[in-house]
Design a protein around this motif. Structure first.
Motif, PDB file in Angstrom:
ATOM      1  N   GLY A 194      -8.155   8.269 -13.126  1.00 31.72           N
ATOM      2  CA  GLY A 194      -6.888   7.657 -12.743  1.00 31.72           C
ATOM      3  C   GLY A 194      -6.558   7.863 -11.277  1.00 31.72           C
ATOM      4  O   GLY A 194      -6.093   6.945 -10.590  1.00 31.72           O
ATOM      5  N   GLU A 195      -6.812   9.060 -10.775  1.00 33.85           N
ATOM      6  CA  GLU A 195      -6.546   9.365  -9.374  1.00 33.85           C
ATOM      7  C   GLU A 195      -7.439   8.542  -8.460  1.00 33.85           C
ATOM      8  O   GLU A 195      -6.998   8.038  -7.420  1.00 33.85           O
ATOM      9  N   VAL A 224      -8.826   5.566  -9.059  1.00 33.48           N
ATOM     10  CA  VAL A 224      -8.437   4.151  -9.080  1.00 33.48           C
ATOM     11  C   VAL A 224      -7.218   3.913  -8.199  1.00 33.48           C
ATOM     12  O   VAL A 224      -7.209   3.006  -7.351  1.00 33.48           O
ATOM     13  N   LEU A 225      -6.189   4.726  -8.369  1.00 35.63           N
ATOM     14  CA  LEU A 225      -4.954   4.523  -7.619  1.00 35.63           C
ATOM     15  C   LEU A 225      -5.157   4.748  -6.126  1.00 35.63           C
ATOM     16  O   LEU A 225      -4.645   3.988  -5.286  1.00 35.63           O
ATOM     17  N   LEU A 226      -5.931   5.771  -5.773  1.00 31.42           N
ATOM     18  CA  LEU A 226      -6.170   6.042  -4.352  1.00 31.42           C
ATOM     19  C   LEU A 226      -7.000   4.933  -3.717  1.00 31.42           C
ATOM     20  O   LEU A 226      -6.730   4.517  -2.583  1.00 31.42           O
ATOM     21  N   CYS A 227      -7.994   4.439  -4.416  1.00 32.00           N
ATOM     22  CA  CYS A 227      -8.822   3.352  -3.874  1.00 32.00           C
ATOM     23  C   CYS A 227      -8.001   2.081  -3.678  1.00 32.00           C
ATOM     24  O   CYS A 227      -8.179   1.369  -2.680  1.00 32.00           O
ATOM     25  N   LEU A 228      -7.108   1.791  -4.611  1.00 30.71           N
ATOM     26  CA  LEU A 228      -6.253   0.619  -4.450  1.00 30.71           C
ATOM     27  C   LEU A 228      -5.343   0.768  -3.237  1.00 30.71           C
ATOM     28  O   LEU A 228      -5.187  -0.163  -2.439  1.00 30.71           O
ATOM     29  N   ALA A 229      -4.738   1.949  -3.080  1.00 25.35           N
ATOM     30  CA  ALA A 229      -3.822   2.180  -1.963  1.00 25.35           C
ATOM     31  C   ALA A 229      -4.548   2.128  -0.627  1.00 25.35           C
ATOM     32  O   ALA A 229      -4.121   1.444   0.311  1.00 25.35           O
ATOM     33  N   VAL A 230      -5.650   2.856  -0.522  1.00 25.26           N
ATOM     34  CA  VAL A 230      -6.399   2.901   0.739  1.00 25.26           C
ATOM     35  C   VAL A 230      -7.030   1.549   1.038  1.00 25.26           C
ATOM     36  O   VAL A 230      -7.029   1.086   2.186  1.00 25.26           O
ATOM     37  N   GLY A 231      -7.571   0.895   0.023  1.00 26.19           N
ATOM     38  CA  GLY A 231      -8.182  -0.411   0.238  1.00 26.19           C
ATOM     39  C   GLY A 231      -7.188  -1.435   0.738  1.00 26.19           C
ATOM     40  O   GLY A 231      -7.477  -2.197   1.669  1.00 26.19           O
ATOM     41  N   LEU A 232      -5.996  -1.455   0.156  1.00 23.94           N
ATOM     42  CA  LEU A 232      -4.974  -2.411   0.591  1.00 23.94           C
ATOM     43  C   LEU A 232      -4.461  -2.064   1.992  1.00 23.94           C
ATOM     44  O   LEU A 232      -4.212  -2.957   2.809  1.00 23.94           O
ATOM     45  N   ALA A 280       0.827  -1.208   0.000  1.00 23.45           N
ATOM     46  CA  ALA A 280       0.000   0.000   0.000  1.00 23.45           C
ATOM     47  C   ALA A 280       0.862   1.260   0.000  1.00 23.45           C
ATOM     48  O   ALA A 280       0.533   2.256  -0.666  1.00 23.45           O
ATOM     49  N   GLN A 281       1.996   1.227   0.735  1.00 26.97           N
ATOM     50  CA  GLN A 281       2.876   2.404   0.755  1.00 26.97           C
ATOM     51  C   GLN A 281       3.489   2.655  -0.613  1.00 26.97           C
ATOM     52  O   GLN A 281       3.696   3.811  -1.019  1.00 26.97           O
ATOM     53  N   VAL A 282       3.782   1.591  -1.350  1.00 34.21           N
ATOM     54  CA  VAL A 282       4.294   1.752  -2.714  1.00 34.21           C
ATOM     55  C   VAL A 282       3.238   2.421  -3.597  1.00 34.21           C
ATOM     56  O   VAL A 282       3.546   3.317  -4.400  1.00 34.21           O
ATOM     57  N   LEU A 283       1.999   2.017  -3.421  1.00 36.85           N
ATOM     58  CA  LEU A 283       0.918   2.633  -4.193  1.00 36.85           C
ATOM     59  C   LEU A 283       0.716   4.088  -3.789  1.00 36.85           C
ATOM     60  O   LEU A 283       0.455   4.948  -4.646  1.00 36.85           O
ATOM     61  N   PHE A 284       0.835   4.387  -2.508  1.00 34.77           N
ATOM     62  CA  PHE A 284       0.739   5.781  -2.056  1.00 34.77           C
ATOM     63  C   PHE A 284       1.866   6.618  -2.652  1.00 34.77           C
ATOM     64  O   PHE A 284       1.660   7.780  -3.034  1.00 34.77           O
ATOM     65  N   LEU A 285       3.070   6.047  -2.710  1.00 36.09           N
ATOM     66  CA  LEU A 285       4.194   6.770  -3.299  1.00 36.09           C
ATOM     67  C   LEU A 285       3.901   7.107  -4.758  1.00 36.09           C
ATOM     68  O   LEU A 285       4.125   8.251  -5.197  1.00 36.09           O
ATOM     69  N   ALA A 286       3.401   6.120  -5.502  1.00 31.31           N
ATOM     70  CA  ALA A 286       3.043   6.372  -6.898  1.00 31.31           C
ATOM     71  C   ALA A 286       1.942   7.435  -6.985  1.00 31.31           C
ATOM     72  O   ALA A 286       1.978   8.310  -7.865  1.00 31.31           O
ATOM     73  N   TYR A 287       1.010   7.382  -6.043  1.00 29.03           N
ATOM     74  CA  TYR A 287      -0.110   8.333  -6.057  1.00 29.03           C
ATOM     75  C   TYR A 287       0.368   9.761  -5.844  1.00 29.03           C
ATOM     76  O   TYR A 287      -0.024  10.682  -6.580  1.00 29.03           O
ATOM     77  N   VAL A 288       1.212   9.983  -4.838  1.00 29.09           N
ATOM     78  CA  VAL A 288       1.637  11.358  -4.547  1.00 29.09           C
ATOM     79  C   VAL A 288       2.597  11.878  -5.622  1.00 29.09           C
ATOM     80  O   VAL A 288       2.673  13.100  -5.843  1.00 29.09           O
ATOM     81  N   LEU A 289       3.327  10.979  -6.282  1.00 30.96           N
ATOM     82  CA  LEU A 289       4.194  11.430  -7.366  1.00 30.96           C
ATOM     83  C   LEU A 289       3.385  11.814  -8.601  1.00 30.96           C
ATOM     84  O   LEU A 289       3.709  12.795  -9.286  1.00 30.96           O
ATOM     85  N   LEU A 290       2.342  11.053  -8.867  1.00 34.16           N
ATOM     86  CA  LEU A 290       1.515  11.340 -10.038  1.00 34.16           C
ATOM     87  C   LEU A 290       0.517  12.467  -9.784  1.00 34.16           C
ATOM     88  O   LEU A 290       0.173  13.217 -10.702  1.00 34.16           O
ATOM     89  N   PHE A 291       0.078  12.589  -8.532  1.00 30.79           N
ATOM     90  CA  PHE A 291      -0.933  13.589  -8.196  1.00 30.79           C
ATOM     91  C   PHE A 291      -0.480  14.370  -6.962  1.00 30.79           C
ATOM     92  O   PHE A 291      -0.983  14.153  -5.856  1.00 30.79           O
ATOM     93  N   LEU A 341       0.813  11.402   6.628  1.00 27.55           N
ATOM     94  CA  LEU A 341       2.229  11.352   6.266  1.00 27.55           C
ATOM     95  C   LEU A 341       2.426  11.521   4.747  1.00 27.55           C
ATOM     96  O   LEU A 341       3.414  12.114   4.304  1.00 27.55           O
ATOM     97  N   TRP A 342       1.495  10.965   3.986  1.00 27.91           N
ATOM     98  CA  TRP A 342       1.579  11.080   2.535  1.00 27.91           C
ATOM     99  C   TRP A 342       0.855  12.319   2.005  1.00 27.91           C
ATOM    100  O   TRP A 342       0.924  12.601   0.794  1.00 27.91           O
ATOM    101  N   GLY A 343       0.185  13.053   2.865  1.00 25.26           N
ATOM    102  CA  GLY A 343      -0.669  14.158   2.430  1.00 25.26           C
ATOM    103  C   GLY A 343       0.098  15.287   1.782  1.00 25.26           C
ATOM    104  O   GLY A 343       1.227  15.616   2.138  1.00 25.26           O
ATOM    105  N   GLY A 344      -0.570  15.874   0.819  1.00 25.84           N
ATOM    106  CA  GLY A 344      -0.008  17.057   0.166  1.00 25.84           C
ATOM    107  C   GLY A 344      -0.381  18.310   0.928  1.00 25.84           C
ATOM    108  O   GLY A 344      -0.819  18.238   2.091  1.00 25.84           O
ATOM    109  N   PRO A 345      -0.216  19.463   0.341  1.00 22.79           N
ATOM    110  CA  PRO A 345      -0.545  20.713   1.023  1.00 22.79           C
ATOM    111  C   PRO A 345      -2.023  20.811   1.341  1.00 22.79           C
ATOM    112  O   PRO A 345      -2.877  20.346   0.578  1.00 22.79           O
TER     113      PRO A 345
END
Length: 227
Positions: A134-135, A137-145, A101-112, A220-224
């Motif tokens: 796209g945002e 799908v990726l967020l649901c996968l990360a949060v769901g996992l 899930a952390q890997v997916l979060f990393l991809a999420y914050v880099l892409l968005f 921890l992964w949150g943006g501004p």
């Protein structure tokens, strides 16, 4: 997940996250058991979805937002190599899910980078939060996992956290045996979890628990913070 039916893409992604959690958990547990010599070498390590699904866990996922995989009895994991190895087998599945899930979060914050993780809760995403395709799908996968892994660590049967707790006990006494009898063999643990999935109807206890457990990861992964 049924809360997310208003957002079909989010619903499909959350179902995918649940299935991915089942596969990651099963693979991690079997690999760990074999590595620590707590299973036979001829035992398969590849996930088998039919054998790794718990019907009650699937119901919990549908109603409460996230569920669990097939129960592993503490009797199935031998302790003759030490309690630490037995606990590691039970912990490996949830930890693997949280790491992926952390890997997916990393991809999420880099892409968005301009995301809403600084204000969102786990329950917002598990209920189907409206976002671009796209945002979402990726967020649901990360949060769901992440939700799958965190839920599994709670120390109550049929969750893996109970196996960790039981393995930590040097010699389970009569009190611990009675607790296990009621929670595991008489399925009181499943009943408690299902009640948490259904009530209160507007905001089930299970979602409350996941919000508390997952808020630190999201922040921890949150943006501004949006103005």
């Amino acid at each position: 997940m049924l809360f997310a039916l208003g957002e079909p893409v989010a619903f499909v992604a959350l179902v995918g996250a649940f299935l991915l959690g089942l596969l990651v958990r099963a693979f991690a547990i079997r690999i760990t058991a074999r590595t620590l010599r707590l299973s036979e070498r001829r035992d398969p390590v590849t996930p088998q979805l039919r054998e790794d699904v718990d019907p009650f866990g699937a119901v919990a996922a549908a109603v409460g937002g996230m569920g669990w995989g097939k129960t592993i009895s503490v009797d199935e994991v031998p302790r003759y190599h030490g309690r630490g190895r037995a606990a590691a087998v039970f912990a490996s599945g949830p930890v693997a899910c949280i790491v992926v899930a952390q890997v997916l979060f990393l991809a999420y914050v880099l892409l968005f980078p301009d995301n809403l993780l600084s204000v969102l809760n786990m329950s917002d995403v598990l209920r189907g939060f409206t976002l671009p395709l796209g945002e979402q799908v990726l967020l649901c996968l990360a949060v769901g996992l992440l939700a799958f892994g965190l839920l599994a660590l709670i120390p109550i049967p049929p969750l893996d956290g109970f196996g960790i707790l039981w393995s930590a006990l040097k010699r389970p006494g009569n009190g611990a045996q009675q607790m296990r009898l009621w929670l595991e063999e008489k399925n009181l643990g499943v009943l408690i979890l299902l009640i948490c999935c259904f009530f209160p109807l507007s905001y089930p206890f299970l979602l409350m628990i996941l919000d508390v457990l997952g808020v630190l990861f999201l922040r921890l992964w949150g943006g501004p913070v949006p103005l």
